[in-house]
Enzyme design. Structure first.
Site, PDB file in Angstrom:
ATOM      1  N   SER A 127       6.824 -16.969 -60.758  1.00 20.92           N
ATOM      2  CA  SER A 127       6.338 -17.758 -59.624  1.00 20.92           C
ATOM      3  C   SER A 127       6.241 -19.245 -60.002  1.00 20.92           C
ATOM      4  O   SER A 127       7.251 -19.846 -60.360  1.00 20.92           O
ATOM      5  CB  SER A 127       4.996 -17.179 -59.162  1.00 20.92           C
ATOM      6  N   ASP A 280      10.974 -10.638 -51.768  1.00 18.31           N
ATOM      7  CA  ASP A 280      10.063 -11.791 -51.851  1.00 18.31           C
ATOM      8  C   ASP A 280      10.179 -12.598 -50.559  1.00 18.31           C
ATOM      9  O   ASP A 280      11.274 -12.957 -50.141  1.00 18.31           O
ATOM     10  CB  ASP A 280      10.462 -12.646 -53.063  1.00 18.31           C
ATOM     11  N   HIS A 309       6.861 -10.612 -53.464  1.00 22.08           N
ATOM     12  CA  HIS A 309       6.736 -11.579 -54.553  1.00 22.08           C
ATOM     13  C   HIS A 309       6.089 -10.943 -55.787  1.00 22.08           C
ATOM     14  O   HIS A 309       6.450 -11.260 -56.923  1.00 22.08           O
ATOM     15  CB  HIS A 309       5.905 -12.769 -54.061  1.00 22.08           C
TER      16      HIS A 309
END
Lengths: 332, 332
Positions: A127, A280, A309
């Site tokens: 991320s 995601d 995600h």
């Protein structure tokens, strides 16, 4: 596990301001004599080094005991310098925008000056850790053997920016936030923030198939509670500061690449596995595809998971195994 | 275009309460002598009959001049009975939950008792209009020739419920909302609401490819302004009331179907084209697929557009043409 602290006095950030920065970091394993066994792990939104350790593969997938993982806490994450632990004049809402580029420049000093490392076997992160991984590759490609950005990107997309803008606005809508000078915790805003975020961080399939049960949760309401707990570890100003770091992410926004995004991608000469999750909702496979297209030595390897995600966080077994195998491939 | 009003006194809703209901409706075209040329159009979230008229095909796609479109405003949309126009004791935040089922029962009385129509050629609607379309089909299949739910569903999904929960929480986080008894408009909450919603209603591709330019907008910020204007037409309590109608949507939640969702779908004997958008982030193609699987006379026809949910609103040329052709097929 060894924890360390690295201080940078009057560190000049991209905005031109000078601030004192402290980076907290953790070593898992030992740096060998030649200092050539190091893997740098960068942290994700609202996470600390402890969360990032979830990315280290299980021994059955890949035995990493001869390597040393160095996890550096991102600025704003409450462990390293953050609105919540910085003194006047940069306390709370007065904490300046610290970009991904600023983070990586500080991290580079820690790695080279403090730890004396000249070559990294791998730089990786999930991320926002992926944002920092791309930045490392663009700035220091020649001192990195390989990178593994997981559910990240080289630049925040317009849609991702907007989702974050909504989450931020939800938190700030609570008048108790008081422009960041809150006296008591803006609980209603924090509740709204967690609810908005919860619908983005997992996928639609995750909820349809009730995959939260695999994480020990029984209902959508429990997922919301989980997210409230996750973000509740942080102060609101820290959550906002990290979002603004995220919203400004762009590997080309610096003196080296001067806005040339594709040129910046082409400069990533090291080996790379770019690893988005198929489901995601904000770091999209399409964006990763575009990045890989311009990177000379990169492979696109999509995590085929319905965790959205979160597939790249280490909390999803499918994602975790995929990440472990990618680490293995990049280190072999 | 002719506008009408239909009053229902002491109308009993599913919660057991009795409330006075006014439905506002509009006719486009004329009801013929046999009353067998009528198309019922239901309205979407925050929209009125004027927005729903966008669904009527262009003449080049399909000439509908021999038909009569009847557009009924959903309860809560500010035109029909809503928190903003209802008197004590059901004013503002005291307006009760009115379900999709309640809406359709009131609409059925308008169609049969007020307008004397016994058979509808088509029932259709976008988004929450699609929720109402499914409900009509489950309750009154034998008086309907065909249905066209566009970017809608027979039941709110868990993920859709959660996205709405986040948007609602963002609006309510503004203390000026005062639990719905606001003195002045909670502008900060309305701003947060529009920002949260904007990231959901279009798709990631829409922003990546800057398709907002096709709608006359130049930037993500202008998309946010557009959404603020769209929702700014409504009072906050009306926005909340419609969300709660949406969040409770389920064709099986009534005495006829008693929780049997698949049974309710199987009861839809009329012809149907179920029309999701490929890039819709909350009314998902997968959910439509599941619905069609149980419907005896239904076709799944996906709108291949990058406008996300908005593909079904009539504002996207690709979607609008697809809707027009579906109407043509269902009426031929």
């Amino acid at each position: 596990m060894e924890e360390g602290t690295f201080d940078l006095k009057k560190f000049e950030i991209q905005s031109g301001l000078e601030i004192d920065i402290t980076l907290k970091y953790t070593l898992v394993g030992e740096i060998n004599e030649n200092k050539d066994n190091c893997i740098l792990v960068l942290t994700s939104y609202s996470a600390t080094h402890e969360d990032a350790l979830e990315l280290i593969p299980d021994r059955e997938t890949f035995d990493t005991s001869t390597f040393c993982f160095i996890v550096i806490n991102m600025i704003g994450n409450s462990a390293s310098s953050s609105p919540s632990n910085t003194l006047n004049p940069f306390d709370g809402p007065r904490f300046p925008l610290v970009t991904v580029h600023d983070n990586v420049r500080a991290q580079h000093q820690l790695i080279t000056e403090e730890l004396g490392i000249t070559q990294l076997r791998l730089v990786m992160g999930f991320s926002m850790g992926g944002l920092q991984t791309f930045e490392w590759a663009c700035q220091h490609s020649n001192m990195i053997d390989a990178i593994l950005p997981i559910c990240g990107a080289a630049k925040v997309s317009k849609h991702n920016w907007l989702f974050l803008e909504g989450a931020k606005a939800a938190l700030r809508a609570d008048q108790k936030f008081e422009g960041g000078d809150y006296i008591e915790n803006p609980e209603i805003g924090m509740d709204a923030f967690a609810k908005v975020y919860a619908a983005w961080v997992f996928s639609q399939d995750f909820f349809r198939e009730e995959l939260y049960r695999n994480m020990g949760m029984e209902s959508v309401e429990e997922v919301v509670s989980f997210m409230k707990g996750y973000f509740g570890r942080r102060e609101p100003n820290d959550l906002i500061a990290m979002i603004e770091t995220w919203q400004s992410a762009d590997i080309a926004y610096n003196n080296l690449h001067k806005g040339d995004f594709e040129g910046a991608l082409r400069s990533i000469s090291c080996k790379a596995i770019v690893m988005p999750s198929r489901t995601d909702l904000y770091f999209r496979v399409e964006d990763s595809e575009n990045e890989v297209k311009h990177m000379p030595n990169a492979e696109l390897r999509v995590i085929d998971s319905k965790f959205g995600h979160v597939a790249g966080s280490g909390m999803d077994p499918v994602g975790k195994r995929g990440i472990g195998l990618a680490i293995k491939d990049l280190l072999s």
